[in-house]
Design a protein around this motif. Sequence first.
Motif, PDB file in Angstrom:
ATOM      1  N   VAL A 154      -5.386   4.261   9.612  1.00 35.56           N
ATOM      2  CA  VAL A 154      -6.221   4.563   8.461  1.00 35.56           C
ATOM      3  C   VAL A 154      -5.647   3.926   7.200  1.00 35.56           C
ATOM      4  CG1 VAL A 154      -7.080   6.432   6.994  1.00 35.56           C
ATOM      5  CG2 VAL A 154      -7.224   6.644   9.476  1.00 35.56           C
ATOM      6  N   ILE A 155      -4.335   3.992   7.028  1.00 41.38           N
ATOM      7  CA  ILE A 155      -3.697   3.363   5.864  1.00 41.38           C
ATOM      8  C   ILE A 155      -3.991   1.863   5.850  1.00 41.38           C
ATOM      9  CG2 ILE A 155      -1.473   2.711   4.843  1.00 41.38           C
ATOM     10  CD1 ILE A 155      -0.383   5.435   5.837  1.00 41.38           C
ATOM     11  N   THR A 156      -3.888   1.224   6.999  1.00 42.19           N
ATOM     12  CA  THR A 156      -4.041  -0.233   7.032  1.00 42.19           C
ATOM     13  C   THR A 156      -5.486  -0.693   6.842  1.00 42.19           C
ATOM     14  OG1 THR A 156      -4.162  -0.282   9.454  1.00 42.19           O
ATOM     15  CG2 THR A 156      -1.980  -0.566   8.447  1.00 42.19           C
ATOM     16  N   ILE A 207       0.868  -1.178   0.000  1.00 44.15           N
ATOM     17  CA  ILE A 207       0.000   0.000   0.000  1.00 44.15           C
ATOM     18  C   ILE A 207       0.904   1.226   0.000  1.00 44.15           C
ATOM     19  CG2 ILE A 207      -1.781   1.264   1.267  1.00 44.15           C
ATOM     20  CD1 ILE A 207      -2.428  -1.347   2.749  1.00 44.15           C
ATOM     21  N   SER A 208       0.525   2.241  -0.739  1.00 44.31           N
ATOM     22  CA  SER A 208       1.269   3.503  -0.741  1.00 44.31           C
ATOM     23  C   SER A 208       0.957   4.290   0.523  1.00 44.31           C
ATOM     24  CB  SER A 208       0.883   4.320  -1.973  1.00 44.31           C
ATOM     25  OG  SER A 208       1.450   5.612  -1.883  1.00 44.31           O
ATOM     26  N   ASP A 209       1.962   4.995   1.042  1.00 42.50           N
ATOM     27  CA  ASP A 209       1.739   5.775   2.265  1.00 42.50           C
ATOM     28  C   ASP A 209       0.829   6.981   2.055  1.00 42.50           C
ATOM     29  OD1 ASP A 209       3.454   7.447   0.897  1.00 42.50           O
ATOM     30  OD2 ASP A 209       4.959   7.571   2.482  1.00 42.50           O
ATOM     31  N   ASP A 210       0.519   7.286   0.794  1.00 46.31           N
ATOM     32  CA  ASP A 210      -0.425   8.384   0.560  1.00 46.31           C
ATOM     33  C   ASP A 210      -1.860   7.872   0.355  1.00 46.31           C
ATOM     34  OD1 ASP A 210      -0.278   7.348  -1.996  1.00 46.31           O
ATOM     35  OD2 ASP A 210       0.380   9.218  -2.944  1.00 46.31           O
ATOM     36  N   THR A 211      -2.057   6.581   0.575  1.00 41.98           N
ATOM     37  CA  THR A 211      -3.399   6.010   0.503  1.00 41.98           C
ATOM     38  C   THR A 211      -4.291   6.693   1.528  1.00 41.98           C
ATOM     39  OG1 THR A 211      -2.543   3.884  -0.211  1.00 41.98           O
ATOM     40  CG2 THR A 211      -4.734   3.875   0.769  1.00 41.98           C
ATOM     41  N   ILE A 250       1.894  -6.664   5.863  1.00 39.76           N
ATOM     42  CA  ILE A 250       1.737  -5.846   4.661  1.00 39.76           C
ATOM     43  C   ILE A 250       2.936  -4.897   4.584  1.00 39.76           C
ATOM     44  CG2 ILE A 250      -0.780  -5.939   4.767  1.00 39.76           C
ATOM     45  CD1 ILE A 250      -0.629  -2.892   5.613  1.00 39.76           C
ATOM     46  N   THR A 251       3.127  -4.298   3.427  1.00 35.98           N
ATOM     47  CA  THR A 251       4.174  -3.294   3.248  1.00 35.98           C
ATOM     48  C   THR A 251       3.524  -1.978   2.874  1.00 35.98           C
ATOM     49  OG1 THR A 251       5.775  -4.943   2.506  1.00 35.98           O
ATOM     50  CG2 THR A 251       6.229  -2.665   1.914  1.00 35.98           C
ATOM     51  N   VAL A 252       3.978  -0.904   3.510  1.00 33.47           N
ATOM     52  CA  VAL A 252       3.554   0.440   3.154  1.00 33.47           C
ATOM     53  C   VAL A 252       4.766   1.128   2.536  1.00 33.47           C
ATOM     54  CG1 VAL A 252       2.688   2.658   4.011  1.00 33.47           C
ATOM     55  CG2 VAL A 252       1.839   0.524   5.009  1.00 33.47           C
ATOM     56  N   GLY A 256       7.048   1.170   5.609  1.00 36.16           N
ATOM     57  CA  GLY A 256       7.663   0.065   6.329  1.00 36.16           C
ATOM     58  C   GLY A 256       6.762  -1.156   6.292  1.00 36.16           C
ATOM     59  N   GLU A 257       7.129  -2.159   7.082  1.00 35.75           N
ATOM     60  CA  GLU A 257       6.318  -3.373   7.151  1.00 35.75           C
ATOM     61  C   GLU A 257       5.480  -3.334   8.424  1.00 35.75           C
ATOM     62  OE1 GLU A 257       8.259  -7.068   6.466  1.00 35.75           O
ATOM     63  OE2 GLU A 257       8.752  -6.514   4.411  1.00 35.75           O
ATOM     64  N   TYR A 258       4.237  -3.786   8.276  1.00 37.27           N
ATOM     65  CA  TYR A 258       3.294  -3.813   9.387  1.00 37.27           C
ATOM     66  C   TYR A 258       2.682  -5.204   9.499  1.00 37.27           C
ATOM     67  CZ  TYR A 258       3.300   1.305   9.341  1.00 37.27           C
ATOM     68  OH  TYR A 258       3.667   2.629   9.409  1.00 37.27           O
ATOM     69  N   MET A 259       2.377  -5.595  10.708  1.00 41.16           N
ATOM     70  CA  MET A 259       1.594  -6.802  10.944  1.00 41.16           C
ATOM     71  C   MET A 259       0.175  -6.317  11.231  1.00 41.16           C
ATOM     72  SD  MET A 259       1.674 -10.072  10.964  1.00 41.16           S
ATOM     73  CE  MET A 259       3.433 -10.355  10.972  1.00 41.16           C
ATOM     74  N   VAL A 260      -0.763  -6.712  10.383  1.00 39.33           N
ATOM     75  CA  VAL A 260      -2.143  -6.243  10.524  1.00 39.33           C
ATOM     76  C   VAL A 260      -2.999  -7.384  11.044  1.00 39.33           C
ATOM     77  CG1 VAL A 260      -4.153  -5.308   9.315  1.00 39.33           C
ATOM     78  CG2 VAL A 260      -1.845  -4.579   8.664  1.00 39.33           C
ATOM     79  N   GLY A 261      -3.802  -7.086  12.035  1.00 38.31           N
ATOM     80  CA  GLY A 261      -4.753  -8.050  12.573  1.00 38.31           C
ATOM     81  C   GLY A 261      -6.177  -7.584  12.301  1.00 38.31           C
ATOM     82  N   VAL A 262      -7.019  -8.507  11.887  1.00 41.83           N
ATOM     83  CA  VAL A 262      -8.433  -8.219  11.676  1.00 41.83           C
ATOM     84  C   VAL A 262      -9.217  -9.064  12.674  1.00 41.83           C
ATOM     85  CG1 VAL A 262     -10.378  -8.397  10.079  1.00 41.83           C
ATOM     86  CG2 VAL A 262      -8.143  -7.658   9.239  1.00 41.83           C
TER      87      VAL A 262
END
Length: 170
Positions: A107-109, A51-55, A143-145, A153-159
């Motif tokens: 918000v990005i994630t 995902i782009s950081d300007d998303t 995911i990668t932003v 950077g890299e993030y660990m996203v939990g839903v």
Amino acid sequence: KNGSATEVSAKAPESAAASIAHAIKTNIDTLEETINKNIESVARMQPIMTISDDTLSDNGENLIKRAKEYFDENVPPLINSEEIGDVETTRSGVGHDLGHGYGREKVITIVSVPDVTKDGKMVFHKKNWKNRGYDRIVLAAPITVTGDSEYSGEYMVGVAVNRYTRSKEQ
């Protein structure tokens, strides 16, 4: 092999109860083993999306409003998770999540919710979460932003998924 309903009912009452208890214990052990394996797997997993950081850049607009609009326009009402089957998505879920605090990173994630739901691994499961009549399941994936901001950077996203075990009306 876990006993099926017909195998259990064919046994004497005292051994049927023991068989049911064994099947329940075996299923719990299997779930715990699966979760432990999934946690290890997610830690080694390649990012499932970029995902782009300007998303959802706010352009002076309210971040929560932009996130909810994105959700309404881009997230399907039903997503099939490879781990747990069909998951209903609701706008109220985004509202609850953002109600626990928000910032540009969160918000990005939000953009990753469909992909994490579909391809993420179950890393948490609790029956009757807080005695609310539903099970809580958390699916996670990296995911990668990308971009030049501090948010790349890299993030660990939990839903978090709430799986009702009985009708909401009951």
